[in-house]
Write an enzyme that holds these catalytic residues in place. Sequence first.
Site, short mmCIF file in Angstrom:
data_model
loop_
_atom_site.label_atom_id
_atom_site.label_comp_id
_atom_site.label_asym_id
_atom_site.label_seq_id
_atom_site.Cartn_x
_atom_site.Cartn_y
_atom_site.Cartn_z
N ILE A 116 -6.77 -12.92 13.96
CA ILE A 116 -5.41 -13.40 14.24
C ILE A 116 -4.48 -12.26 14.65
CG2 ILE A 116 -4.66 -13.32 11.80
CD1 ILE A 116 -3.66 -15.98 14.40
N ASP A 117 -4.77 -11.04 14.18
CA ASP A 117 -3.88 -9.92 14.57
C ASP A 117 -4.04 -9.58 16.05
OD1 ASP A 117 -6.43 -8.88 14.18
OD2 ASP A 117 -5.69 -6.94 13.49
N HIS A 143 0.66 1.69 16.14
CA HIS A 143 0.54 0.53 17.05
C HIS A 143 1.71 0.49 18.03
CE1 HIS A 143 -2.92 -1.04 14.92
NE2 HIS A 143 -2.28 -0.85 13.79
N ARG A 188 0.85 -1.20 0.00
CA ARG A 188 0.00 0.00 0.00
C ARG A 188 0.89 1.26 0.00
NH1 ARG A 188 -3.47 -1.48 5.20
NH2 ARG A 188 -1.41 -2.28 5.75
N LYS A 203 2.36 2.10 7.09
CA LYS A 203 2.87 1.31 8.21
C LYS A 203 3.72 2.14 9.16
CE LYS A 203 1.47 -2.92 7.98
NZ LYS A 203 0.53 -3.36 9.04
N ASP A 211 -22.99 -13.10 17.85
CA ASP A 211 -22.36 -12.00 18.59
C ASP A 211 -22.83 -12.06 20.03
OD1 ASP A 211 -20.92 -9.16 17.39
OD2 ASP A 211 -21.59 -9.15 19.47
N GLU A 241 -4.71 4.55 14.08
CA GLU A 241 -5.56 3.58 14.78
C GLU A 241 -6.23 4.15 16.02
OE1 GLU A 241 -2.26 3.28 14.51
OE2 GLU A 241 -1.38 2.95 16.49
N TYR A 272 -0.26 4.56 10.55
CA TYR A 272 -0.49 3.57 11.61
C TYR A 272 0.78 3.45 12.44
CZ TYR A 272 -4.66 1.74 9.17
OH TYR A 272 -5.90 1.60 8.59
N1 LIG Z 1 -6.33 -10.15 9.79
C1 LIG Z 1 -6.49 -8.93 9.30
O1 LIG Z 1 -5.88 -8.56 8.30
C2 LIG Z 1 -7.43 -7.98 9.96
C3 LIG Z 1 -7.84 -6.81 9.32
C4 LIG Z 1 -8.78 -5.98 9.95
C5 LIG Z 1 -9.27 -6.32 11.23
N2 LIG Z 1 -8.81 -7.47 11.84
C6 LIG Z 1 -9.31 -7.92 13.15
O2 LIG Z 1 -10.63 -8.40 13.03
C7 LIG Z 1 -11.24 -8.39 14.32
C8 LIG Z 1 -12.63 -7.77 14.25
O3 LIG Z 1 -12.51 -6.37 13.95
P1 LIG Z 1 -13.79 -5.44 13.79
O4 LIG Z 1 -13.30 -4.16 13.20
O5 LIG Z 1 -14.89 -6.18 13.13
O6 LIG Z 1 -14.17 -5.21 15.32
P2 LIG Z 1 -15.59 -4.71 15.87
O7 LIG Z 1 -15.34 -4.12 17.21
O8 LIG Z 1 -16.30 -3.88 14.84
O9 LIG Z 1 -16.44 -6.06 16.04
C9 LIG Z 1 -16.12 -7.06 16.97
C10 LIG Z 1 -17.40 -7.76 17.36
O10 LIG Z 1 -17.04 -8.90 18.15
C11 LIG Z 1 -18.08 -9.08 19.10
N3 LIG Z 1 -17.60 -9.99 20.15
C12 LIG Z 1 -16.71 -9.74 21.16
N4 LIG Z 1 -16.52 -10.85 21.89
C13 LIG Z 1 -17.28 -11.82 21.32
C14 LIG Z 1 -17.49 -13.20 21.60
N5 LIG Z 1 -16.88 -13.81 22.64
N6 LIG Z 1 -18.32 -13.89 20.81
C15 LIG Z 1 -18.95 -13.29 19.76
N7 LIG Z 1 -18.80 -11.99 19.45
C16 LIG Z 1 -17.97 -11.27 20.22
C17 LIG Z 1 -18.39 -7.66 19.56
O11 LIG Z 1 -19.66 -7.57 20.20
C18 LIG Z 1 -18.34 -6.91 18.23
O12 LIG Z 1 -19.63 -6.81 17.61
C19 LIG Z 1 -10.26 -7.61 15.21
O13 LIG Z 1 -9.49 -8.53 15.95
C20 LIG Z 1 -9.39 -6.87 14.21
O14 LIG Z 1 -8.12 -6.55 14.76
C21 LIG Z 1 -7.91 -8.28 11.23
#
Ligand SMILES: NC(=O)c1ccc[n+]([C@@H]2O[C@H](COP(=O)([O-])OP(=O)(O)OC[C@H]3O[C@@H](n4cnc5c(N)ncnc54)[C@H](O)[C@@H]3O)[C@@H](O)[C@H]2O)c1
Length: 372
Positions: free
Chosen positions: A269-270, A96, A15, A75, A198, A118, A94
Site C-alpha cells: 500500500i505504501d 523519501h 520508533r 522519519k 512471483d 532508503e 529516512y
Molecule cells: N506497508 C508497510 O508498512 C510496508 C513496510 C515495508 C515494505 N512495504 C512494501 O512492501 C512491498 C514489497 O517490498 P519488498 O521489500 O519485499 O520488495 P522486494 O523487491 O524484496 O520484493 C518484491 C517482489 O515482487 C516481485 N514482483 C514484482 N512484480 C510482480 C508481479 N506483478 N507479480 C508478482 N510478483 C511481482 C519481484 O520479483 C520481487 O521478488 C513494497 O511495496 C514495499 O514498499 C510496505
Amino acid sequence: MHIGCPKEIKPQEFRVGLTPNATHEAVVHGHTVTVETGAGIGAGFTDEDYTAAGANIARTAADVFATADMIVKVKEPQPLERKMLREGQILFTYLHLAPDPDQTRDLMASGATCIAYETVTDDRGGLPLLAPMSEVAGRLAPQVGAWTLQKANGGRGVLMGGVPGVGPAQVVVIGGGVVGTHAARIAAGMGADVTVLDRSLPRLRYLDDVFGGTFKTSYASAGNTIDLARTADMIIGAVLIPGAAAPKLISRAQLADLKPGAALVDVAIDQGGCFETSKATTHQDPIYEVDGIMHYCVANMPGAVARTSTIALGNATMPFMLALADKGWRQACKDDPHLLNGLNVHTGAVTYAAVGNALGLEVMTPSDALKA
Ligand SMILES: NC(=O)c1ccc[n+]([C@@H]2O[C@H](COP(=O)([O-])OP(=O)(O)OC[C@H]3O[C@@H](n4cnc5c(N)ncnc54)[C@H](O)[C@@H]3O)[C@@H](O)[C@H]2O)c1
C-alpha cells in the site's frame, strides 16, 4: 563527534533513531551522544537506559539540534525540525524526497549534508536500511491477516492452522521478495497452507530451493494469480517494481470471485497498493470491507511493533552511523560507495539523480559533492 537523537514528532511514530546499545557503541568509539528526554519511550527505552549507555539527556529537541554534529532519526524531518538544521550538520534518517518538494527545498536551504536510509545500497543490489522494515512488515502480515479473518472483525472465521480434522487456511502471497518470504514463513509456521507467487523465475528457484518443504511457489501470470486467489482465505500483497507504483493485480470486479470474508493484506500500500480496492488505513482503524472482502492496508505496519522495529533498524544503521561519526561523512562516503549512494542533499544541492529528476532540480554528482 557530537551525535544527537531527537524524539520523533511525526504523528503515530513511536520508533527512535538511536537505541541504548547503539548509543553505547558510539560512546565507546569516543563520541558524545545527546538524546532528547522521552525519545525512546515509544519503543520501551527510558532516559535512564540512555544515561546508563553513556548519553546526555537534553530537555528539548532544540538543545539536541543546537549541539549535534550529526542528527540520527527515523522519519523525515518535519518543518519545525528542518528549521533547526544548519550548514555542516549531518542528517542521517529516512527522507523519501522524490515525492516531497517542500522537504527537499528546506533541506537544500539548511545547507546540511543529508544521507537517506532508503537509498543506501549493499553488494547484492539490496537496500540494507529498508530491508529490516520489510522483514518486520512481512512477519506482521499473517498476524494481522489472521486477526482480520476472525468473525468479529468481518472475516471468514477461519483459523490459520485449522485443527485435527479441519484443514488449515489457504494463504496466497503475491511477490516473493523480502516481505513475501517473511510473510510466507510466518504463515506456514502458523500452520497455514501457503503459496508464493512471483514474476521472477530466479527468485522462484531460490524460494523453492530454500523453502520447498515449507511453502509452494507459482509463477505470477494473471491466470495463476486469480486461480489461486479464488481458493484463498488470505491474500498478502507484497510486490515491488522499484521506482514505480505497485501494479493492480486483483480488480474490483474480481472480488466477486473470491471467498466471502477473505482477508486481503496489502503490504504494498505504501507504493499505492496491489489490489484495485486498496486505500491506505491507519493502526487506529486498520480494516474495511469492500464487496464482502476484508482489506487491511496500513501504510506504516512496522509502527505497530515499534520496539522490534527500532532495534531491527538500529542494528542495520549502526555500522553506517559509526563510520560517519568515526571518519566524518566525506571520508566515510569515499571509503564506502554504498553509503555514498545514501547522499541525497549536500550544501544546498540535490545529489541523488532520481530525486533531482522527479522534482526537476539540477543534480550535483556525489563525486563532485565529495570535493565540494
Ligand atoms: N506497508 C508497510 O508498512 C510496508 C513496510 C515495508 C515494505 N512495504 C512494501 O512492501 C512491498 C514489497 O517490498 P519488498 O521489500 O519485499 O520488495 P522486494 O523487491 O524484496 O520484493 C518484491 C517482489 O515482487 C516481485 N514482483 C514484482 N512484480 C510482480 C508481479 N506483478 N507479480 C508478482 N510478483 C511481482 C519481484 O520479483 C520481487 O521478488 C513494497 O511495496 C514495499 O514498499 C510496505
